[in-house]
Design a protein around this motif. Structure first.
Motif, mmCIF file in Angstrom:
data_model
loop_
_atom_site.group_PDB
_atom_site.id
_atom_site.type_symbol
_atom_site.label_atom_id
_atom_site.label_comp_id
_atom_site.label_asym_id
_atom_site.label_seq_id
_atom_site.Cartn_x
_atom_site.Cartn_y
_atom_site.Cartn_z
ATOM 1 N N ALA A 72 20.750 -48.047 -13.710
ATOM 2 C CA ALA A 72 21.279 -46.751 -13.265
ATOM 3 C C ALA A 72 20.566 -46.287 -11.988
ATOM 4 N N ASP A 73 19.286 -46.649 -11.834
ATOM 5 C CA ASP A 73 18.568 -46.351 -10.581
ATOM 6 C C ASP A 73 19.289 -46.994 -9.398
ATOM 7 N N VAL A 74 19.654 -48.277 -9.564
ATOM 8 C CA VAL A 74 20.309 -49.015 -8.474
ATOM 9 C C VAL A 74 21.670 -48.392 -8.168
ATOM 10 N N ALA A 75 22.431 -48.099 -9.220
ATOM 11 C CA ALA A 75 23.752 -47.483 -9.036
ATOM 12 C C ALA A 75 23.604 -46.136 -8.324
ATOM 13 N N GLY A 76 22.635 -45.334 -8.778
ATOM 14 C CA GLY A 76 22.399 -44.018 -8.179
ATOM 15 C C GLY A 76 21.983 -44.116 -6.720
ATOM 16 N N LEU A 77 21.168 -45.129 -6.414
ATOM 17 C CA LEU A 77 20.710 -45.335 -5.035
ATOM 18 C C LEU A 77 21.873 -45.671 -4.098
ATOM 19 N N ILE A 78 22.762 -46.554 -4.558
ATOM 20 C CA ILE A 78 23.899 -46.944 -3.720
ATOM 21 C C ILE A 78 24.716 -45.697 -3.378
ATOM 22 N N ARG A 79 24.953 -44.849 -4.390
ATOM 23 C CA ARG A 79 25.722 -43.619 -4.161
ATOM 24 C C ARG A 79 24.941 -42.636 -3.296
ATOM 25 N N ALA A 80 23.642 -42.487 -3.587
ATOM 26 C CA ALA A 80 22.823 -41.519 -2.836
ATOM 27 C C ALA A 80 22.721 -41.901 -1.359
ATOM 28 N N LEU A 81 22.821 -43.186 -1.081
ATOM 29 C CA LEU A 81 22.777 -43.644 0.309
ATOM 30 C C LEU A 81 24.159 -43.560 0.968
ATOM 31 N N GLY A 82 25.104 -42.969 0.247
ATOM 32 C CA GLY A 82 26.416 -42.693 0.821
ATOM 33 C C GLY A 82 27.359 -43.872 0.844
ATOM 34 N N GLU A 83 27.080 -44.878 0.016
ATOM 35 C CA GLU A 83 27.936 -46.073 0.022
ATOM 36 C C GLU A 83 28.772 -46.140 -1.255
ATOM 37 N N ARG A 84 29.912 -46.826 -1.169
ATOM 38 C CA ARG A 84 30.750 -47.005 -2.355
ATOM 39 C C ARG A 84 30.399 -48.299 -3.074
ATOM 40 N N PRO A 102 29.839 -52.782 -12.235
ATOM 41 C CA PRO A 102 30.505 -53.811 -11.411
ATOM 42 C C PRO A 102 31.189 -53.263 -10.161
ATOM 43 N N LYS A 103 31.683 -52.029 -10.219
ATOM 44 C CA LYS A 103 32.409 -51.489 -9.057
ATOM 45 C C LYS A 103 31.477 -51.244 -7.874
ATOM 46 N N LEU A 104 30.195 -51.052 -8.168
ATOM 47 C CA LEU A 104 29.246 -50.709 -7.105
ATOM 48 C C LEU A 104 28.609 -51.938 -6.456
ATOM 49 N N VAL A 105 28.718 -53.080 -7.118
ATOM 50 C CA VAL A 105 28.069 -54.294 -6.592
ATOM 51 C C VAL A 105 29.145 -55.244 -6.077
ATOM 52 N N ARG A 106 29.258 -55.320 -4.754
ATOM 53 C CA ARG A 106 30.301 -56.111 -4.104
ATOM 54 C C ARG A 106 29.993 -57.604 -4.252
ATOM 55 N N ARG A 107 28.737 -57.941 -3.986
ATOM 56 C CA ARG A 107 28.294 -59.336 -4.097
ATOM 57 C C ARG A 107 26.851 -59.332 -4.586
ATOM 58 N N GLY A 161 13.326 -58.296 -9.656
ATOM 59 C CA GLY A 161 14.421 -57.639 -8.941
ATOM 60 C C GLY A 161 15.734 -58.397 -9.079
ATOM 61 N N GLY A 162 15.646 -59.704 -9.280
ATOM 62 C CA GLY A 162 16.842 -60.515 -9.532
ATOM 63 C C GLY A 162 17.399 -60.241 -10.919
ATOM 64 N N LEU A 163 16.507 -60.135 -11.912
ATOM 65 C CA LEU A 163 16.945 -59.762 -13.265
ATOM 66 C C LEU A 163 17.649 -58.412 -13.228
ATOM 67 N N LEU A 164 17.095 -57.492 -12.432
ATOM 68 C CA LEU A 164 17.696 -56.173 -12.273
ATOM 69 C C LEU A 164 19.054 -56.284 -11.568
ATOM 70 N N GLY A 165 19.157 -57.188 -10.599
ATOM 71 C CA GLY A 165 20.425 -57.414 -9.913
ATOM 72 C C GLY A 165 21.512 -57.859 -10.888
ATOM 73 N N TRP A 166 21.172 -58.823 -11.748
ATOM 74 C CA TRP A 166 22.117 -59.274 -12.788
ATOM 75 C C TRP A 166 22.581 -58.086 -13.638
ATOM 76 N N THR A 167 21.603 -57.260 -14.045
ATOM 77 C CA THR A 167 21.901 -56.145 -14.950
ATOM 78 C C THR A 167 22.762 -55.087 -14.265
ATOM 79 N N ALA A 168 22.399 -54.733 -13.027
ATOM 80 C CA ALA A 168 23.150 -53.714 -12.291
ATOM 81 C C ALA A 168 24.596 -54.170 -12.063
ATOM 82 N N ALA A 169 24.778 -55.456 -11.728
ATOM 83 C CA ALA A 169 26.130 -55.978 -11.492
ATOM 84 C C ALA A 169 26.938 -55.985 -12.790
#
Length: 310
Positions: free
Chosen positions: A95-107, A129-134, A117-125
């Motif tokens: 949720a931190d990662v999702a919140g950061l993407i939004r707080a930085l003004g990105e979709r 899923p809508k917030l992680v393009r790749r 951080g890679g384990l976190l990447g897997w989890t955030a995606a």
């Protein structure tokens, strides 16, 4: 426990000047330190343990020059980011990662994560899923592969995870910061590939990571993520986490892994693709340990740009 001549360490030690801007951004109830360069589609970099945003200091300007908005963050509890006593579970970190993407003004953003951080990447995606393009993952098996490896491969992944089992000990953070956090350097040395560890770049990098780990509360916070990972195995929210992580990933995922990685074994990481129904690529990097972004920066940069542009 620092030497007398050293003086106290504070968060200013991570606010290094360079071809980037330091900012503080509120997201998910905490204040995050982010470092950014460039404009364009966002590439968000997530460091591992025992690192901080500096893991990406060479990658940021290069990715910015290629036409992206490159952003590195100090994760919850690290560097100059807030260090609350709680929130080091997989749900909150995602949720931190999702919140950061939004707080930085990105979709949405391309996520690049290394190690923890890679384990976190897997989890955030998986969870957002809508917030992680790749997704680009370095030195990190899918969390369920790692879990299976620890339980099913006693001589391999379980034995590789032994240093992190010590993190379960109460007050182990005092061991981590003793003698100017020399254990941080021991871990970097143990997990890094020989070529990098024996290079001139190693000592100054290790010195920065040691310093950042001595920021008050940083060591405690860093270990809490590992503590949650182990404790949650026996708890209901851990069971729920596993159920949620079993949902196949719809994010195109590139997985780069060092052939010499002794922290997350290649054989544990291989097979992570079974959790991805989107385009997926696996690449094993010869002569590289647990820190591909530092050990083979040109290769990683090329792969990150290729994946972010495709």
């Amino acid at each position: 426990m620092t030497d007398q001549h050293d003086g106290p360490i504070d968060e200013s030690c991570v606010l290094t000047d360079g071809p980037w801007t330091h900012r503080f951004v509120g997201a998910n109830g905490s204040r995050f330190h982010v470092v950014e360069a460039g404009t364009g589609p966002m590439v968000l970099f997530l460091h591992g343990f025992p690192e901080f945003w500096w893991a990406w200091h060479e990658m940021l300007p290069a990715v910015a020059d290629a036409g992206f908005r490159a952003v590195a963050v100090d994760l919850r509890g690290y560097g100059a980011t807030d260090k609350p006593p709680r929130g080091y579970d997989g749900y909150t970190l995602a949720a931190d990662v999702a919140g950061l993407i939004r707080a930085l003004g990105e979709r949405s953003a391309t996520l690049v994560g290394s190690g923890a951080g890679g384990l976190l990447g897997w989890t955030a995606a998986s969870f957002h899923p809508k917030l992680v393009r790749r997704l680009v993952v370095l030195g990190a098996p899918h969390p369920l592969r790692l879990r299976a490896g620890i339980f099913a491969d006693p001589r391999g992944q379980f034995s590789a995870a032994t240093p992190t089992l010590k993190f379960q000990l109460p007050r182990y953070e005092h061991m981590l910061t003793r003698d100017d956090a020399v254990r941080v350097e021991h871990m970097l040395r143990r997990w890094g590939g020989r070529r990098w560890v024996e290079s001139a770049a190693f000592a100054p990098y290790a010195a920065r990571c040691r310093e950042a780990m001595r920021i008050p509360q940083a060591a405690f916070c860093a270990l809490e993520t590992y503590r949650w990972a182990f404790r949650s195995v026996l708890r209901l929210h851990g069971y729920r986490f596993v159920k949620l992580m079993q949902k196949p990933l719809v994010t195109p995922t590139l997985q780069l892994h060092g052939a010499e990685d002794v922290a997350s074994l290649p054989r544990t990481a291989q097979g992570s693709g079974r959790y991805v129904i989107a385009p997926y690529e696996w690449r094993l990097l010869d002569g590289v340990g647990h820190f591909p972004h530092l050990e083979a920066p040109d290769v990683v940069l090329g792969e990150v740009l290729r994946w972010a542009k495709s």
